[in-house]
Design a protein around this motif. Structure first.
Motif, short mmCIF file in Angstrom:
data_model
loop_
_atom_site.label_atom_id
_atom_site.label_comp_id
_atom_site.label_asym_id
_atom_site.label_seq_id
_atom_site.Cartn_x
_atom_site.Cartn_y
_atom_site.Cartn_z
N GLY A 107 -69.97 35.53 -32.28
CA GLY A 107 -69.63 35.63 -33.69
C GLY A 107 -68.21 35.23 -34.04
N PHE A 108 -67.41 34.89 -33.04
CA PHE A 108 -66.04 34.48 -33.33
C PHE A 108 -65.97 33.04 -33.82
N ARG A 109 -67.06 32.33 -33.75
CA ARG A 109 -67.15 31.02 -34.37
C ARG A 109 -67.88 31.20 -35.69
N ARG A 110 -67.68 30.22 -36.56
CA ARG A 110 -68.32 30.31 -37.87
C ARG A 110 -69.84 30.36 -37.74
N PHE A 111 -70.45 31.14 -38.62
CA PHE A 111 -71.90 31.22 -38.74
C PHE A 111 -72.24 31.17 -40.22
N ALA B 66 -74.95 31.77 -43.27
CA ALA B 66 -75.94 32.83 -43.46
C ALA B 66 -77.28 32.42 -42.84
N GLN B 67 -77.61 31.14 -42.98
CA GLN B 67 -78.86 30.64 -42.40
C GLN B 67 -78.82 30.70 -40.87
N ARG B 68 -77.71 30.32 -40.27
CA ARG B 68 -77.59 30.34 -38.81
C ARG B 68 -77.59 31.78 -38.30
N ALA B 69 -76.96 32.69 -39.03
CA ALA B 69 -76.97 34.09 -38.63
C ALA B 69 -78.39 34.65 -38.67
N PHE B 70 -79.14 34.30 -39.72
CA PHE B 70 -80.53 34.73 -39.82
C PHE B 70 -81.35 34.13 -38.67
N SER B 71 -81.11 32.85 -38.37
CA SER B 71 -81.81 32.20 -37.25
C SER B 71 -81.54 32.92 -35.94
N PHE B 72 -80.28 33.29 -35.74
CA PHE B 72 -79.90 33.99 -34.51
C PHE B 72 -80.58 35.35 -34.43
N ALA B 73 -80.54 36.10 -35.53
CA ALA B 73 -81.16 37.42 -35.55
C ALA B 73 -82.68 37.32 -35.35
N LEU B 74 -83.30 36.35 -36.01
CA LEU B 74 -84.74 36.15 -35.86
C LEU B 74 -85.08 35.70 -34.44
N SER B 75 -84.27 34.82 -33.89
CA SER B 75 -84.47 34.35 -32.53
C SER B 75 -84.34 35.50 -31.53
N SER B 76 -83.34 36.35 -31.73
CA SER B 76 -83.17 37.51 -30.85
C SER B 76 -84.35 38.46 -30.95
N ALA B 77 -84.79 38.72 -32.17
CA ALA B 77 -85.92 39.62 -32.38
C ALA B 77 -87.18 39.07 -31.73
N PHE B 78 -87.44 37.79 -31.96
CA PHE B 78 -88.64 37.19 -31.37
C PHE B 78 -88.57 37.20 -29.85
N SER C 286 -60.87 26.84 -42.21
CA SER C 286 -61.80 26.33 -43.22
C SER C 286 -62.47 25.04 -42.80
N GLU C 287 -61.87 24.29 -41.89
CA GLU C 287 -62.49 23.04 -41.49
C GLU C 287 -62.94 23.04 -40.03
N ASP C 288 -63.01 24.21 -39.42
CA ASP C 288 -63.44 24.31 -38.03
C ASP C 288 -64.91 23.91 -37.95
N SER C 289 -65.17 22.80 -37.30
CA SER C 289 -66.54 22.31 -37.22
C SER C 289 -67.26 22.86 -36.00
N ARG C 290 -66.57 23.64 -35.19
CA ARG C 290 -67.20 24.18 -33.99
C ARG C 290 -68.12 25.34 -34.38
N GLY D 77 -73.60 42.65 -34.63
CA GLY D 77 -72.64 41.99 -33.75
C GLY D 77 -71.94 40.84 -34.44
N LEU D 78 -72.70 40.02 -35.14
CA LEU D 78 -72.10 38.90 -35.88
C LEU D 78 -71.17 39.40 -36.98
N GLY D 79 -71.60 40.43 -37.69
CA GLY D 79 -70.79 40.97 -38.78
C GLY D 79 -69.49 41.57 -38.30
N LEU D 80 -69.53 42.29 -37.21
CA LEU D 80 -68.32 42.88 -36.67
C LEU D 80 -67.34 41.80 -36.21
N ALA D 81 -67.83 40.78 -35.53
CA ALA D 81 -66.96 39.69 -35.08
C ALA D 81 -66.35 38.95 -36.27
N ARG D 82 -67.11 38.80 -37.34
CA ARG D 82 -66.62 38.09 -38.52
C ARG D 82 -65.50 38.85 -39.22
N ARG D 83 -65.49 40.17 -39.09
CA ARG D 83 -64.48 41.00 -39.74
C ARG D 83 -63.13 40.97 -39.01
#
Length: 183
Positions: A24-28, A30-42, A96-100, A150-156
């Motif tokens: 989560g220390f890289r940009r995510f 909302a769609q990618r975060a949802f994909s990650f959460a859904l992927s983890s759940a599945f 703001s322009e971190d493409s990673r 986990g993503l939310g905590l890293a983003r904060r």
């Protein structure tokens, strides 16, 4: 829902939380975060169900090697994250322009790796004759929530930490890999 099921779900979601926090220390988006959460759940739910069915067929094969596979994969991904963070200059891009970002394939890979414990638990549940849906659905839901947390905590975390936090995140994955050897 019994306490046993809740305990399984919470314990198995710790790896999903840790991996999401590390990544989560890289940009995510909302769609990618949802994909990650859904992927983890599945991955967690499916691994539990697959393990359940494999428990009837090849219990010794899965139980004997799952920790080595998880160790190798988690340490490799963690080391790669540390290497990327070390070799990324903070002058190359501003926040703001971190493409990673993490690729979707990396997200799927991490989701799969962190679900290997669930595969082993599924084998155990299969051997014990437990009702698989009663376990796999709460395990999947807990992984979904844990990934978002986990993503939310890293983003904060303050952006000034940058690559240092990514190194810490990679270190978390490496520690998780070594933890797999003690299972």
């Amino acid at each position: 829902m019994t306490w046993e099921i809740i305990l399984f779900a919470v314990v198995l979601s710790i790896d999903s939380f840790s991996a999401a926090f590390a990544m989560g220390f890289r940009r995510f988006s909302a769609q990618r975060a949802f994909s990650f959460a859904l992927s983890s759940a599945f991955a967690e739910g499916a691994a539990t169900a697959i393990g359940f069915f494999l428990g009837h067929v090849a219990k010794d094969l899965i139980v004997n090697y799952d920790h080595w596979v998880a160790f190798t994969l988690l340490v490799s991904v963690g080391a790669h994250m540390c290497w990327e963070a070390y070799h990324h200059s903070s002058d190359e891009a501003t926040e703001s322009e971190d493409s990673r970002t993490h690729s979707f394939l990396k997200i799927l890979f991490i989701s799969t790796v962190t679900s290997i414990d669930s595969l082993g638990v599924g084998v155990t549940l299969g051997l014990a004759g437990k009702p698989i849906l009663d376990y796999s659905v709460p395990i999947a839901l807990a992984a979904f929530v844990a990934t978002y947390l986990g993503l939310g905590l890293a983003r904060r975390m303050p952006p000034a930490f940058g690559s240092r936090l990514e190194i810490i995140g990679g270190g978390v994955l490496i520690v998780l890999g070594f933890k797999m050897l003690s299972v």
